[in-house]
Design a protein around this motif. Sequence first.
Motif, short mmCIF file in Angstrom:
data_model
loop_
_atom_site.label_atom_id
_atom_site.label_comp_id
_atom_site.label_asym_id
_atom_site.label_seq_id
_atom_site.Cartn_x
_atom_site.Cartn_y
_atom_site.Cartn_z
N SER A 144 36.29 83.72 1.32
CA SER A 144 36.94 84.43 2.43
C SER A 144 37.86 85.55 1.95
N PRO A 145 37.69 86.76 2.49
CA PRO A 145 38.61 87.85 2.14
C PRO A 145 40.02 87.60 2.66
N ILE A 146 40.16 86.76 3.68
CA ILE A 146 41.52 86.43 4.19
C ILE A 146 42.28 85.68 3.10
N GLU A 147 41.61 84.76 2.43
CA GLU A 147 42.26 84.05 1.33
C GLU A 147 42.58 85.00 0.19
N GLU A 198 38.47 69.55 3.75
CA GLU A 198 38.12 70.89 3.25
C GLU A 198 39.43 71.66 3.11
N ASP A 199 39.34 72.92 2.71
CA ASP A 199 40.57 73.67 2.49
C ASP A 199 40.31 75.16 2.53
N ALA A 200 41.31 75.89 3.00
CA ALA A 200 41.32 77.35 2.86
C ALA A 200 42.77 77.77 2.68
N ALA A 201 43.00 78.62 1.70
CA ALA A 201 44.37 79.08 1.44
C ALA A 201 44.63 80.34 2.26
N GLY A 202 44.57 80.16 3.57
CA GLY A 202 44.80 81.28 4.47
C GLY A 202 44.27 80.95 5.85
N LEU A 203 44.45 81.88 6.77
CA LEU A 203 43.92 81.67 8.12
C LEU A 203 42.40 81.65 8.08
N TRP A 211 37.62 65.54 -6.33
CA TRP A 211 37.88 66.97 -6.15
C TRP A 211 36.59 67.66 -5.72
N ASN A 212 36.64 68.36 -4.59
CA ASN A 212 35.52 69.19 -4.14
C ASN A 212 35.75 70.62 -4.59
N LEU A 213 34.94 71.05 -5.54
CA LEU A 213 35.06 72.40 -6.09
C LEU A 213 34.51 73.43 -5.10
N VAL A 214 35.32 74.44 -4.76
CA VAL A 214 34.80 75.60 -4.01
C VAL A 214 35.27 76.86 -4.71
N THR A 215 34.54 77.95 -4.48
CA THR A 215 34.91 79.22 -5.13
C THR A 215 35.61 80.17 -4.17
N SER A 216 35.70 79.83 -2.89
CA SER A 216 36.40 80.62 -1.86
C SER A 216 35.70 81.94 -1.58
N SER A 218 39.61 65.85 -1.88
CA SER A 218 40.11 67.11 -1.36
C SER A 218 39.41 68.30 -2.00
N THR A 219 39.25 69.32 -1.20
CA THR A 219 38.75 70.60 -1.67
C THR A 219 39.88 71.37 -2.35
N ALA A 220 39.56 72.11 -3.40
CA ALA A 220 40.51 73.08 -3.95
C ALA A 220 39.69 74.18 -4.63
N SER A 221 40.22 75.38 -4.59
CA SER A 221 39.48 76.56 -5.01
C SER A 221 39.66 76.86 -6.50
N THR A 222 38.54 77.21 -7.15
CA THR A 222 38.62 77.63 -8.54
C THR A 222 39.08 79.08 -8.65
#
Lengths: 416, 326
Positions: free
Chosen positions: A134-137, A56-61, A127-132, A98-102
């Motif tokens: 999280s306000p942290i991201e 999974e993935d998050a571009a932030g804490l 590729w696992n599509l997520v829209t993200s 892998s996850t990556a955000s659109t």
Amino acid sequence: MSTRQMKLGLFLWATGHHIAAWRHADAHVRAGIDIGHYIELARTAEVAKFDMVFCEDAAGLREADVQIASQTSRSIGFEPISLLSALAAQTERIGLVSTASTSYNEPYGLARAFASLDNLSGGRAGWNLVTSASPIEAANFGSTGLRPHADRYERAREFATVITGLWHRKASGHDGRSFSLRDPLDIPPSPQGAPVMVQAGASDDGKDLAARTADVVFSAAQAFEEAKAFYDDLKGRLEAYGRQPDDVKIMPGVSPIVAATKAEAQAKYEALQELIPDDVGVALLSSYLSISDLRRYPIDGPLPELPESEGMKSRQALVVEQARRDGLSIRELARYFAGARGHWRVVGTAKQIADELQARFEGGAADGFNVMPSWFPGELVAFATLVIPELQRRGLFRKDYEGRTLRDHLGLKRPF
Amino acid sequence: MDSSVMHRAVSLNIASATGQAGLTFVEIAGFVRKAEEAGIDMVVISDATDERSSSPFEATTLLAALATVTESIGLVASASTLAHQPYNLARRFASLDIISRGRIGWNATMRQNPRDAVNFSRPGGIAEDDFRRRAEEFIGIVQSLWRGWDADALLFDKDGGRYHDPEKMHLLDHKGEFFSVRGPLNVARSRQDTPVLVLSGLAEADLDFAARVADAILLDEQSPEVANVACDDLRRRARAAGRRPNAVKVLAAIPAGPELTFERLDDWLAPQGCDGLTFALPADLSAIDDFADRVLPELRRSGLARSAYGGATLRDHLGLGAGGAK
């Protein structure tokens, strides 16, 4: 083989999926800075013939409260596209998803990165599509706030259209609302044609997008009926897009804790639960509910009434339903969910766990499972050496790979 | 400058073989391992030209795979500031730096690739001045994000339940003309402190910026005389910016195809004003084989490349201090 067999993914997550996994005496505490740990996990999964590993993935804490964050191992780790590219060179057969955000990428760049991973691995990328949500991201990408759910999905739909056009060598040029590009993809196709498309959104928008574009859907369901309802709903949406039920593999998450006896497995589970600090459990629950302040309610009281949030709509509904059904306090619910992060948990012997998986697989609630070990490497090794041989004995899981690409493993058609 | 401490880099543009099948991973990895045996400081991988590439790989993903099949050599990838967001790019390279145990660099080019704007949702392009100011802001954010976690931030205290020290994790809270980035990065500090910042494609207007922030600068291909003047100029600018003379390494570039004779090599290897040389190679199997079989052994024989790496990280190889050091 004509008998239908289940697909298995290994959901990688640093020290493990249990929030307190890193505190387990035998957990590899430096997992987030040790590539050797991940290579070992991927090879263990490959020896066990898993279809894929998944990040999974998050571009932030993960957690806004720094005191809470510092009591978890989730604030640092590898970026997944680089991690899986490293694993591509150290494995032979296993799929790499892998996850990556659109929301925070451009389709041309993401198309290039995954096409490259697909080539590095000889056709094993997804590729696992997520829209993200999280306000942290969002704060790391210049946004003043999280975009509304519907807007994020509109962008995601356009992103999916563009990236599949690039990967399937169909489109040349695009001029849309969120993206524009001129050139075809400048990276040639891998032996599987194009990376496998994965999705996990369980909202109505998410399910429609998955029905239109996904090859694999990860889902979260506690009870059999929930899993079955999701499965039927998603498969039922496929016909509208000219697709067959078998074109999409639905793989709910499962967090197994296995031991020689049921009592031993239960004791392992309870020992892990004891390691969760209350404030961490409640913070994690707040984050799943997309509200920041569950801590101002009495910890031994019930879950308060909650407004619908712009975050994870489907996850929120799941959590709230669970609490109401079981009459749980905030503390109990927090601990319960911290254990498997909202996914299905099965505690028992190899036979008992195989029974549970078989029931969902044969009962039309799953095409396979995304396995989420509570802590690494122990619970992965236990699943691989105890549960998988039992599944193989029952003819429910492969004894060896028959193909070389992720599409081969999953029984998916080449896209062109 | 004593040539015995001169630095040696190889740049390989995997995109440049137009119309041919690109190099395979086995071919690239074999070449990089030969460069490692020859004690080359770093290999710089680029994946973009003004034309469409025929390579099966993108540079940063290729670098991750190369990191697992090499031990010592520095690995640098080019990545465009128009094709990435600063948070994502900082994260990708920080992660590569952990994967490689401190051997990574980012080559940020100050030259705009005309293919980037049109494929990354800027159909109207971006003016040169805007591109430059945006790139400078971008690079500053990336360097700051790389310093978001102190080297001793991770505690791993299982019994006490303290994974890291929150005082040693720092928000960025950047708000600038082009970007606002809160931070911190979600990747730990690496063994070499931060990835090495390599700048290339410099125009006159970029020289002060490059001299102020770069760890290494790659000059364009030009004559030894012109390169020496450029090196001296950059060193003077670095001093003027308050940096120590050794804080930035300037490498001249030399085309390293079959036309590279030992006589021409001598012209370059004579003591001169630059800190080292980059041998520029196209993505052509015969060219990289020729370089590996003919030039690398000569560099070793003449003592012009090290026979063993003294340190473990790319900063060690280049004799650099910590990231952002004056």
